[in-house]
Design an enzyme around this catalytic site. Structure first.
Site: not given
Ligand code: GAR
Length: 219
Positions: A110, A177, A15-17, A93-94, A112, A96, A68
């Site tokens: 998102n 980021e 969770g750093s972002n 990391m899922r 990346h 969608l 999903r």
């Protein structure tokens, strides 16, 4: 600032972002407020930071759902409950479904860890090193149904050093980021972005807090 966009950050781990987004949104001038942090993993380290900052957190374990679509229905209930207007994926990391992505089209972004369209998918830093890339970096993009595709809002590049390992390269990219994600969210929440095909134009106005390091978009 009035009318700050209610934003959910979806995480799966460190969770750093998410933290960078929460810190940026602490400024009253920032056009988004982080209203919800949602994780698919109860052990995600980022949840504690969000809680400490008084942000609503929730865990929806994807493993208890048949598919999903069912998992996303539960997420959608929470997103609606919290009146969420923008979603930021931050190490979520899922994959969608097309239905979920289309529902949130233009409001779902998102981060990346590569200069897209290079190195979609996982292990981006190791792959960049293995291929001898001299420049690497990160991208914030609108999410579309195809994985790691979609109009690019912001990118930052770092030089690859001869001495780099995947870990040292990842650390320098991660620092970037944390710069571009708050900038990209500010631009989206501030209504400054126009998507034309696969390209994103950003209006530069005084609405962006000067202290915010928004990437330099061409005028
Ligand atoms: C970040 O490097 C992000 O770019 C990457 O996961 C990391 C999450 O770190 N995302 C992806 O690989 C998505 N395809 P964080 O939890 O500390 O923000």
């Amino acid at each position: 600032m009035k009318g700050r966009k209610r934003t959910a950050v979806l995480i799966s781990g460190r969770g750093s972002n998410m933290r960078a987004l929460i810190e940026a949104a602490r400024s009253p001038d920032y056009p988004a407020e982080i209203a919800l942090v949602l994780s698919n993993r109860a052990e995600a380290a980022g949840l504690a930071f969000a809680k400490e900052h008084g942000i609503a957190t929730a865990v929806i374990d994807h493993k208890i759902y048949a598919g999903r679509g069912e998992f996303e229905k539960s997420m959608q209930v929470l997103l609606d409950l919290h009146k969420i207007e923008i979603i930021c994926l931050a190490g979520f990391m899922r994959v969608l479904t097309q239905g979920f992505v289309q529902h949130w089209q233009g409001r779902l972004i998102n981060i990346h860890p590569s200069l897209l369209p290079a190195y979609r998918g996982l292990d981006t830093h190791a792959r960049a090193l293995a291929e001898g890339a001299k420049i690497h970096g990160c991208s914030v993009h609108f999410v579309v149904p195809a994985l790691d595709e979609g109009p690019i809002i912001a990118q930052a590049a770092v030089a690859v050093l001869d001495s780099d390992t995947p870990e040292t390269l990842a650390a320098r990219v991660l620092a970037q980021e944390h710069v571009i994600y708050p900038g990209a969210l500010a631009a989206l929440a501030g209504g400054l972005l126009t998507v034309i095909g696969n390209r994103v134009a950003c209006e530069r106005t005084a609405a962006l807090p000067p202290a915010l390091k928004v990437p330099d978009f061409p005028k």
